[in-house]
Design a protein around this motif. Structure first.
Motif, short mmCIF file in Angstrom:
data_model
loop_
_atom_site.label_atom_id
_atom_site.label_comp_id
_atom_site.label_asym_id
_atom_site.label_seq_id
_atom_site.Cartn_x
_atom_site.Cartn_y
_atom_site.Cartn_z
N UNK A 1 0.81 -1.22 0.00
CA UNK A 1 0.00 0.00 0.00
C UNK A 1 0.85 1.28 0.00
N UNK A 2 1.99 1.23 0.64
CA UNK A 2 2.85 2.42 0.72
C UNK A 2 3.33 2.84 -0.68
N UNK A 3 3.84 1.87 -1.43
CA UNK A 3 4.32 2.17 -2.79
C UNK A 3 3.16 2.67 -3.66
N UNK A 4 2.04 1.95 -3.62
CA UNK A 4 0.89 2.29 -4.46
C UNK A 4 0.42 3.72 -4.15
N UNK A 5 0.23 4.01 -2.86
CA UNK A 5 -0.31 5.32 -2.49
C UNK A 5 0.68 6.44 -2.78
N UNK A 6 1.97 6.18 -2.60
CA UNK A 6 2.98 7.21 -2.89
C UNK A 6 2.92 7.60 -4.36
N UNK A 7 2.78 6.60 -5.22
CA UNK A 7 2.71 6.87 -6.67
C UNK A 7 1.42 7.63 -6.98
N UNK A 8 0.30 7.18 -6.39
CA UNK A 8 -0.98 7.86 -6.64
C UNK A 8 -0.91 9.33 -6.21
N UNK A 9 -0.29 9.57 -5.08
CA UNK A 9 -0.20 10.95 -4.57
C UNK A 9 0.61 11.86 -5.49
N UNK A 10 1.43 11.26 -6.35
CA UNK A 10 2.19 12.05 -7.33
C UNK A 10 1.38 12.28 -8.60
N UNK A 11 0.15 11.79 -8.63
CA UNK A 11 -0.70 11.99 -9.81
C UNK A 11 -0.54 10.91 -10.87
N UNK A 12 0.22 9.86 -10.56
CA UNK A 12 0.32 8.71 -11.47
C UNK A 12 -0.60 7.60 -10.94
N UNK A 13 -0.67 6.47 -11.63
CA UNK A 13 -1.54 5.39 -11.17
C UNK A 13 -0.71 4.31 -10.48
N UNK A 14 -0.89 4.19 -9.17
CA UNK A 14 -0.22 3.12 -8.42
C UNK A 14 -1.02 1.83 -8.57
N UNK A 15 -0.31 0.71 -8.57
CA UNK A 15 -1.00 -0.58 -8.75
C UNK A 15 -0.49 -1.60 -7.74
N UNK A 16 -1.44 -2.38 -7.21
CA UNK A 16 -1.07 -3.47 -6.30
C UNK A 16 -1.23 -4.79 -7.04
N UNK A 17 -0.21 -5.63 -7.00
CA UNK A 17 -0.26 -6.96 -7.63
C UNK A 17 -0.84 -7.93 -6.62
N UNK A 18 -2.09 -8.36 -6.86
CA UNK A 18 -2.82 -9.12 -5.83
C UNK A 18 -2.92 -10.62 -6.13
N UNK A 19 -2.23 -11.09 -7.17
CA UNK A 19 -2.41 -12.50 -7.57
C UNK A 19 -2.22 -13.46 -6.40
N UNK A 20 -1.25 -13.16 -5.54
CA UNK A 20 -0.94 -14.10 -4.45
C UNK A 20 -1.55 -13.66 -3.12
N UNK A 21 -2.49 -12.72 -3.16
CA UNK A 21 -3.07 -12.20 -1.92
C UNK A 21 -4.44 -12.84 -1.66
N UNK A 22 -4.60 -13.48 -0.52
CA UNK A 22 -5.87 -14.13 -0.19
C UNK A 22 -6.98 -13.07 -0.11
N UNK A 23 -8.23 -13.45 -0.46
CA UNK A 23 -9.32 -12.46 -0.50
C UNK A 23 -9.45 -11.62 0.77
N UNK A 24 -9.39 -12.24 1.96
CA UNK A 24 -9.52 -11.48 3.22
C UNK A 24 -8.44 -10.40 3.34
N UNK A 25 -7.23 -10.82 3.04
CA UNK A 25 -6.06 -9.93 3.12
C UNK A 25 -6.22 -8.78 2.11
N UNK A 26 -6.77 -9.13 0.94
CA UNK A 26 -6.96 -8.14 -0.12
C UNK A 26 -7.89 -7.02 0.35
N UNK A 27 -8.93 -7.39 1.10
CA UNK A 27 -9.82 -6.36 1.68
C UNK A 27 -9.03 -5.38 2.52
#
Ligand SMILES: Cc1cc2nc3c(=O)[nH]c(=O)nc-3n(C[C@H](O)[C@H](O)[C@H](O)COP(=O)(O)O)c2cc1C
Length: 367
Positions: free
Chosen positions: A28-54
């Motif tokens: 979340x830190x990387x994603x939000x930092x990029x978003x705050x600069x006006x670019x699109x931050x992305x989280x790679x969730x392929x290996x993230x369990x649904x509960x954790x993803x929430x």
């Protein structure tokens, strides 16, 4: 500031820059930092369990109110063959590696990703603004993913794949050139035929589809950004360069290899996961490749090394990690004044923009 507003309007961002989703290497830190600069931050969730993803989505939203992207490899859980077992040579090699690390038995193959259907439910319920896929997407899934207003993206590695994605109704296509780090997004046809460099792939996809094209693969700085726009891309998706940024949750030994490796030290290999992916060649990859034995299907092959990779990460041993990286790795940025230390993602985004603008001006001035 940017002449082409297609991605800015599509995502409601200020810059046509997407930080690539990288499963296991984004937070979340990387994603939000990029978003705050006006670019699109992305989280790679392929290996993230649904509960954790929430939880991850909440953590991103606590840090930024700007749009962000969550990526799944696929909307469908990969079929898993429980009877698949490694060949004799691979089993013996894995056992000897386990011995080196003082680990007990080599694990049985086990599922690693998903369940993708539940992961996608979480993204839809949470009204995630942008949802991207990597291994293809069907029209039914696109309709489902868009039901709460999400923009939907997917990677293509050939012109034919781009055509299929356009027909499926995606909002933009990520043209993933052969240079790209991480898994190949190839979903239609043999991957060996789909290793097309960005310089050739991007304009051919641009000419073939009407939706915006996002160039990916080998883009490390303002030069790559401007070159991609010149090829007709509406923007760029950058992985390896963000991997080298301070916020990326990668082991120090992996980051160090990013700074040390040159463009000739990566290759696309199936040895790690069972699917083609580009990374820095290390002892694990070269040893498994040299066995010449048939590999297990993805993701069973990947699961065989899970204990080894975990232990290697704990011990900062880069020879047994999955060192995903693209051919641009030789340009991975470290601040000039203190070599091999890391640059923050905010600073990196600003550098990209400044470099691209200066370069665009100089190209026009000299015309
Ligand atoms: C460490 C790493 C992990 C990646 N994981 C994913 C992923 O989970 N989903 C995805 O769509 N793409 C993934 N990719 C591929 C990127 O989306 C993108 O195609 C690639 O990073 C672009 O090339 P570059 O690395 O040269 O910038 C990954 C790339 C890297 C380097």
């Amino acid at each position: 500031m940017w002449a082409d507003r297609r991605l800015l309007d599509l995502f409601d961002v200020d810059h046509p820059i997407v930080q690539a989703p990288m499963a296991g290497a984004t937070n979340p830190e990387l994603v939000a930092t990029v978003c705050e600069q006006g670019a699109l931050g992305s989280f790679g969730a392929a290996s993230t369990a649904p509960e954790k993803l929430r939880e991850i989505i909440l953590q991103i939203r606590e840090r930024t109110e700007r749009p962000f992207n969550i990526n799944l490899f696929s909307a469908h859980t990969e079929e898993f063959d429980r009877s698949a077992r490694p060949g004799q040579a691979l089993q013996a090699t894995l056992e000897s590696f386990h011995d080196e690390f003082g680990l007990d038995a080599v694990p049985e193959p086990a599922p690693m990703f998903g369940p993708a259907e539940e992961q996608l439910d979480v993204l839809i319920e949470a009204s995630v603004p942008v949802i991207s896929f990597h291994f293809g997407v069907t029209a039914e899934t696109v309709v489902r993913a868009k039901q709460n207003g999400a923009r939907v993206l997917c990677s293509a590695t050939t012109v034919a794949e781009a055509g299929l994605l356009e027909q499926a109704g995606v909002d933009a296509i990520i043209a993933q050139g052969a240079e790209a780090g991480g898994h190949r997004g190839t979903f239609d046809g043999p991957w060996t035929q789909a290793l097309i460099g960005s310089m050739a792939l991007v304009p051919q996809i641009v000419d073939a589809v009407r939706v915006p094209v996002i160039a990916a693969g080998g883009i490390m700085d303002g030069r790559g950004l401007v070159a991609s726009l010149a090829l007709g891309a509406a923007g760029v998706q950058i992985g390896t360069a963000f991997l080298a940024c301070a916020e990326a949750p990668v082991a120090s030994a992996w980051r160090q290899r990013l700074f040390d490796a040159g463009a000739d030290q990566t290759r696309v290999t199936e040895a790690l996961s069972g699917k083609p992916a580009r990374g820095i060649v290390n002892r694990y990859v070269s040893t498994v490749e040299e066995l010449g034995e048939p590999l297990l299907p993805y993701p069973a092959q990947y699961s065989l090394s899970r204990r080894l990779r975990k232990r290697a990460a704990e011990q900062e041993d880069a020879d047994f990690m999955a060192l995903w990286a693209g051919q641009g790795v030789g340009l991975a940025k470290s601040p000039a004044e203190s070599p091999n230390s890391t640059i923050g993602a905010a600073e990196f985004v600003q550098q990209l923009i400044t470099e691209a603008q200066a370069l665009s001006r100089s190209l026009t001035d000299n015309a």
